[in-house]
Write an enzyme that holds these catalytic residues in place. Structure first.
Site, PDB file in Angstrom:
ATOM      1  N   LYS A  69     142.716 -28.903  12.844  1.00 34.69           N
ATOM      2  CA  LYS A  69     141.515 -29.722  13.108  1.00 34.69           C
ATOM      3  C   LYS A  69     140.847 -29.297  14.393  1.00 34.69           C
ATOM      4  O   LYS A  69     141.432 -28.628  15.252  1.00 34.69           O
ATOM      5  CB  LYS A  69     141.871 -31.210  13.177  1.00 34.69           C
ATOM      6  CG  LYS A  69     142.892 -31.605  14.262  1.00 34.69           C
ATOM      7  CD  LYS A  69     142.329 -31.839  15.651  1.00 34.69           C
ATOM      8  CE  LYS A  69     143.396 -32.168  16.673  1.00 34.69           C
ATOM      9  NZ  LYS A  69     142.993 -32.061  18.064  1.00 34.69           N
ATOM     10  N   GLY A  81     145.959 -27.299  20.592  1.00 35.46           N
ATOM     11  CA  GLY A  81     144.940 -28.345  20.539  1.00 35.46           C
ATOM     12  C   GLY A  81     144.251 -28.412  19.190  1.00 35.46           C
ATOM     13  O   GLY A  81     143.188 -29.012  19.041  1.00 35.46           O
ATOM     14  N   ALA A 107     146.200 -29.231  16.319  1.00 37.01           N
ATOM     15  CA  ALA A 107     147.094 -30.029  15.482  1.00 37.01           C
ATOM     16  C   ALA A 107     147.900 -29.184  14.483  1.00 37.01           C
ATOM     17  O   ALA A 107     148.205 -29.642  13.382  1.00 37.01           O
ATOM     18  CB  ALA A 107     146.325 -31.126  14.739  1.00 37.01           C
ATOM     19  N   GLY A 108     148.255 -27.971  14.884  1.00 38.78           N
ATOM     20  CA  GLY A 108     149.053 -27.113  13.989  1.00 38.78           C
ATOM     21  C   GLY A 108     150.397 -27.743  13.645  1.00 38.78           C
ATOM     22  O   GLY A 108     150.800 -27.771  12.473  1.00 38.78           O
ATOM     23  N   ASP A 117     148.203 -37.275  15.508  1.00 35.57           N
ATOM     24  CA  ASP A 117     147.279 -36.461  14.703  1.00 35.57           C
ATOM     25  C   ASP A 117     147.748 -36.263  13.263  1.00 35.57           C
ATOM     26  O   ASP A 117     147.009 -35.708  12.445  1.00 35.57           O
ATOM     27  CB  ASP A 117     147.111 -35.064  15.329  1.00 35.57           C
ATOM     28  CG  ASP A 117     146.302 -35.104  16.611  1.00 35.57           C
ATOM     29  OD1 ASP A 117     145.563 -36.087  16.819  1.00 35.57           O
ATOM     30  OD2 ASP A 117     146.399 -34.140  17.393  1.00 35.57           O
TER      31      ASP A 117
HETATM   32  O1  C5P Z   1     151.236 -37.955  19.290  1.00 32.70           O
HETATM   33  P1  C5P Z   1     151.591 -36.669  19.980  1.00 32.70           P
HETATM   34  O2  C5P Z   1     153.065 -36.483  20.116  1.00 32.70           O
HETATM   35  O3  C5P Z   1     150.879 -35.495  19.414  1.00 32.70           O
HETATM   36  O4  C5P Z   1     151.027 -36.804  21.493  1.00 32.70           O
HETATM   37  C1  C5P Z   1     151.487 -35.991  22.533  1.00 32.70           C
HETATM   38  C2  C5P Z   1     151.213 -36.649  23.873  1.00 32.70           C
HETATM   39  O5  C5P Z   1     149.802 -36.703  24.138  1.00 32.70           O
HETATM   40  C3  C5P Z   1     151.650 -38.105  23.964  1.00 32.70           C
HETATM   41  O6  C5P Z   1     153.019 -38.202  24.309  1.00 32.70           O
HETATM   42  C4  C5P Z   1     150.743 -38.654  25.070  1.00 32.70           C
HETATM   43  O7  C5P Z   1     151.222 -38.290  26.341  1.00 32.70           O
HETATM   44  C5  C5P Z   1     149.449 -37.890  24.824  1.00 32.70           C
HETATM   45  N1  C5P Z   1     148.509 -38.680  24.008  1.00 32.70           N
HETATM   46  C6  C5P Z   1     147.852 -39.753  24.582  1.00 32.70           C
HETATM   47  N2  C5P Z   1     146.991 -40.508  23.823  1.00 32.70           N
HETATM   48  C7  C5P Z   1     146.763 -40.213  22.514  1.00 32.70           C
HETATM   49  C8  C5P Z   1     147.411 -39.096  21.910  1.00 32.70           C
HETATM   50  C9  C5P Z   1     148.287 -38.352  22.690  1.00 32.70           C
HETATM   51  O8  C5P Z   1     148.028 -40.039  25.783  1.00 32.70           O
HETATM   52  N3  C5P Z   1     145.934 -40.980  21.807  1.00 32.70           N
END
Ligand code: C5P
Length: 323
Positions: free
Chosen positions: A12, A121, A123-124, A163
């Site tokens: 994405k 960045g 979302a792979g 994501d």
């Molecule tokens: O959900 P995911 O593990 O991909 O997110 C990685 C990190 O990015 C989270 O641990 C958080 O620190 C940050 N994040 C955030 N707010 C979001 C998505 C991600 O702060 N809405």
């Protein structure tokens, strides 16, 4: 008996990424517009020929990943990989729904074919998880009862990462909350993108917390949570209008962490209509007028930044699908 179950899911780009307040749970409230692109991750589940059955715990015996993009330094074929966790989550949920003999499954090997940059960045990793959820649902559904419902898969997706639900859904969508409360958006037209990655990782969590620090010191860095101009541009189907409406609140943090992005953004912006950091970066997304301009930008970026990795693709594309 079928011995292979496969699915694919898209990477994405965020057409808009508005970052609001930090929340208690370690995430930030977002107002974001996702677009799924044509670069897809493929996940295959290969049933163990010995048909060794397991009634509890992980059905995954091992995992291999094949890279069409640069490989990360660390070992990623581990039980903490999102694709592995996705398969485990589907099997665990299926066992909860149908306890007893239906809980027995043959062991399998996960094979991932990566075409989306790792930690870029785009979302792979989340696309791997979404594809693995769909492939695993085909797999469990093959042994007797109905597969899991779509809303159950979506709940499992949320548990894997912010994501992952969008990679299941695809298309163009507005995301709020952690970015995983999704509403489909009407988007006309096809958009031509070039993605260029400077081959330096950029941990998502660090970009978010640096943005909090930058905002603390600079009150001008306010959250941009209004997507009305972008919605209008997507309705018009005009790439120039969409290019003018692209926005990413995380860009200043990404550029601060990886200063080489400044030159890349500048050059890429001149080769297409506009360049922005994709998600938390470090991938730079270049929106182009048409396929011809995208081809030119791709060639130009490869020549000028030979250390970077780049590809061209289009959006929007479909969400996770079995194959
Ligand atoms: O959900 P995911 O593990 O991909 O997110 C990685 C990190 O990015 C989270 O641990 C958080 O620190 C940050 N994040 C955030 N707010 C979001 C998505 C991600 O702060 N809405």
């Amino acid at each position: 008996m079928r011995t292979e179950f496969g699915a694919s899911a898209p990477g994405k780009v965020n057409l808009h990424l508005g970052v609001g307040e930090a929340r208690q749970d370690g995430y930030h409230d977002l107002v974001t517009v996702f677009q799924a692109v044509g670069r897809r991750e493929a996940v295959r589940l290969l049933v163990d020929p010995a048909l060794e059955m397991v009634g509890e715990g992980s059905v995954v015996r091992e995992m291999s990943t094949f890279f069409e993009v640069a490989e990360p330094a660390e070992e990623i074929n581990t039980p903490s990989n999102l694709a592995w966790r996705a398969v485990d989550a589907v099997v665990a949920e299926y066992r909860r729904q149908y306890p007893g003999p239906a809980a027995q499954f043959p062991r399998l090997r996960i094979v991932v074919e990566k075409t989306v940059f790792v930690a870029g960045g785009m979302a792979g990793g989340s696309a791997d998880a979404a594809a693995a959820l769909v492939a695993a649902n085909e797999y469990v559904g093959h042994f007797g009862r109905a597969p899991l419902d779509g809303d159950v898969l979506l709940r499992l997706a949320r548990g894997l990462g912010a994501d992952v639900p969008f990679c299941l859904m695809g298309g163009t969508a507005l995301g709020t909350g952690r970015g995983d409360d999704l509403v489909e958006m009407i988007a006309r037209g096809e958009y031509h993108w070039v993605f260029v990655n400077p081959r330096v990782g950029l941990p998502t969590g660090e970009a978010f917390s640096l943005l909090d620090d930058l905002r603390h010191d600079n009150p001008a860095l306010v959250p941009r949570l209004d997507t009305a101009a972008l919605s209008r541009a997507l309705l018009s189907g005009d790439p120039e209008a969409v290019a003018a409406a692209l926005h990413n609140d995380l860009e200043p943090a990404a550029v601060r962490m990886r200063p080489q992005l400044r030159r890349l953004l500048e050059a890429a912006g001149e080769m297409g209509l506009r360049a922005v950091v994709s998600g938390s970066g470090p991938t730079v997304a270049v929106l182009c007028r048409d396929g011809g301009q995208a081809e030119g930008a791709l060639a130009g970026l490869r020549e000028r930044f030979p250390g970077c990795e780049a590809f061209a693709t289009t959006g929007p594309g479909p969400g996770a699908q079995p194959h």
